[in-house]
Design a protein around this motif. Sequence first.
Motif, short mmCIF file in Angstrom:
data_model
loop_
_atom_site.label_atom_id
_atom_site.label_comp_id
_atom_site.label_asym_id
_atom_site.label_seq_id
_atom_site.Cartn_x
_atom_site.Cartn_y
_atom_site.Cartn_z
N VAL A 279 27.18 -10.32 8.93
CA VAL A 279 27.50 -11.66 9.44
C VAL A 279 28.38 -11.44 10.67
N ILE A 280 27.96 -12.01 11.79
CA ILE A 280 28.67 -11.82 13.06
C ILE A 280 29.07 -13.18 13.59
N GLY A 281 30.32 -13.31 14.01
CA GLY A 281 30.77 -14.60 14.53
C GLY A 281 31.97 -14.46 15.44
N HIS A 282 32.40 -15.59 15.97
CA HIS A 282 33.57 -15.60 16.84
C HIS A 282 34.37 -16.88 16.63
N ARG A 283 35.59 -16.88 17.14
CA ARG A 283 36.47 -18.04 17.03
C ARG A 283 36.06 -19.09 18.06
N HIS A 284 35.87 -20.31 17.59
CA HIS A 284 35.44 -21.41 18.46
C HIS A 284 36.41 -22.57 18.28
N ARG A 285 36.85 -23.13 19.39
CA ARG A 285 37.81 -24.24 19.32
C ARG A 285 37.15 -25.55 19.73
N LEU A 286 37.46 -26.57 18.98
CA LEU A 286 37.02 -27.92 19.31
C LEU A 286 38.26 -28.81 19.18
N GLY A 287 38.78 -29.23 20.33
CA GLY A 287 40.04 -29.93 20.30
C GLY A 287 41.13 -28.98 19.83
N HIS A 288 41.92 -29.41 18.84
CA HIS A 288 42.98 -28.57 18.29
C HIS A 288 42.51 -27.80 17.07
N ALA A 289 41.27 -27.96 16.69
CA ALA A 289 40.76 -27.31 15.49
C ALA A 289 40.03 -26.02 15.84
N SER A 290 39.97 -25.12 14.86
CA SER A 290 39.34 -23.82 15.05
C SER A 290 38.23 -23.65 14.02
N ALA A 291 37.13 -23.06 14.46
CA ALA A 291 36.01 -22.80 13.56
C ALA A 291 35.56 -21.35 13.69
N PHE A 292 35.05 -20.81 12.58
CA PHE A 292 34.35 -19.54 12.64
C PHE A 292 32.90 -19.87 12.98
N TYR A 293 32.49 -19.50 14.18
CA TYR A 293 31.18 -19.84 14.72
C TYR A 293 30.25 -18.67 14.43
N VAL A 294 29.27 -18.86 13.57
CA VAL A 294 28.38 -17.78 13.14
C VAL A 294 27.34 -17.53 14.22
N ASP A 295 27.39 -16.35 14.82
CA ASP A 295 26.41 -15.99 15.85
C ASP A 295 25.14 -15.41 15.27
N ASP A 296 25.27 -14.71 14.14
CA ASP A 296 24.06 -14.12 13.58
C ASP A 296 24.26 -13.74 12.12
N ILE A 297 23.17 -13.82 11.38
CA ILE A 297 23.09 -13.28 10.03
C ILE A 297 21.84 -12.42 9.99
N THR A 387 32.04 -21.39 24.35
CA THR A 387 31.75 -22.81 24.58
C THR A 387 32.81 -23.71 23.95
N SER A 388 33.98 -23.16 23.65
CA SER A 388 35.06 -23.97 23.10
C SER A 388 35.40 -25.12 24.03
N ARG A 389 35.86 -26.21 23.43
CA ARG A 389 36.29 -27.37 24.21
C ARG A 389 37.73 -27.66 23.83
N PRO A 390 38.68 -27.24 24.68
CA PRO A 390 40.09 -27.43 24.33
C PRO A 390 40.46 -28.87 24.06
N GLU A 391 39.80 -29.81 24.72
CA GLU A 391 40.07 -31.22 24.49
C GLU A 391 38.76 -31.90 24.14
N ALA A 392 38.82 -32.80 23.18
CA ALA A 392 37.62 -33.51 22.76
C ALA A 392 37.00 -34.21 23.94
N GLY A 393 35.67 -34.03 24.06
CA GLY A 393 34.94 -34.74 25.11
C GLY A 393 34.79 -33.96 26.40
N SER A 394 35.45 -32.77 26.51
CA SER A 394 35.25 -31.98 27.72
C SER A 394 33.83 -31.47 27.76
N SER A 395 33.33 -31.12 28.92
CA SER A 395 31.93 -30.78 29.07
C SER A 395 31.72 -29.35 29.53
N ALA A 396 32.70 -28.47 29.33
CA ALA A 396 32.52 -27.09 29.74
C ALA A 396 31.40 -26.48 28.95
#
Length: 400
Positions: A279-297, A387-396
Amino acid sequence: MSADSPLALAVDTAAPASRAKRPFEFVRDDGSRAEGINALFNRFTGRSRTAAQYRWEFQEGPPPRAHVWAIVDTASGAVVGHHGIVSTPIVVAGETVTAGRTENTIIEPAVRQKIFYPGMEKKAFKAALEEFAVLYTVHGSGPQGRIRERLGYRPVGRWNVFLPAIGSGYFAVLLARLRDRVAPGLPEAVVRFAAGLVGAAAAAGRVLRRRPRVTTCTPVEDVAALEAEYRELWAEARGACGVTLDRTWEFLCWRVFGNPNLRFATWAIRRDGRLEGLVIGHRHRLGHASAFYVDDIVLRRFDEPAFAEAVRWLPFVARGHDACVVMTLDAPTPLRAALRRAHRLQALVLDRLAPRVFDEVVVYDRDGRCGATPWYVTSLFTEGLDTSRPEAGSSAGAVG
């Protein structure tokens, strides 16, 4: 993520009358325009991609070498557009097939109305078919999607996003974004209330979860030490995965372990000491929250019981994060079946809302070798950017 996005510019489908006043060339780049192409990308996306990151993607990937096209203003010599095809070999019924992912189709806003872009992409498409048997783009909506439909691309599945673990912070931001797209009139108080309920339920669920007992899942500290085991695993697994990326050790070393854009975490699933999957993943941020973003299984056995075991591990892999995020296609693969069985409510929501929220993966199969076999797609198919978005609604994000 890698991909056709709202950032990709709309282009006219009819040649403008002003074209003759300011000629442009669409040329295959030999590397001499890398600086201009990268500068255009950074202006267009607001990113700060370095020269080394550009080389990693377009010059250091697997063979055949990526195709890089530039739109050049012949009067000034400036790069005003870019179209790339990155080599990402796939495996079909155990046989490696050359494949390319369309990436970074961008045009300088000041000249977009002066360029007849469909003819340019058709030129790049014909050249690509001399080396690539399969072409695909991760997102096929918008003007580029319509161009590629006319070239003969077909959809192979729509993205679906599952959340094997979810907390109130991540869910609140996610729900607000979904509300903006699907039901913009929904009051903010309702969003916060729903997020609170989900957060409370998720917290209780995490306490009640029990780790699988048949296998172990542990973080990998020394990835290089896995090489021999992984090569043996993939040699056994690659013939059963339908149509998917050819996850050779060399490919993973380039796309994951040598990726200059992201730091990945790798977890090894073992049964009686034998490597059964990663299982391969990276840290992804959405607003102030953090997720383990799974890149591959990637698993030794391509069947639902094996993937069900891996899916049961995901909430534990995501410990320390507010959520766990898994992207795959709505295609009949063992991963999707395992996710739907484990998260039935999410599956019902996706059945209703996915066509309004997510884009499709579209493919051109030059020799018809992919047939009707489902594509096993994970986020490994994307560009591999943060592709993290530090603030909700950003479009980076990336463009494709």
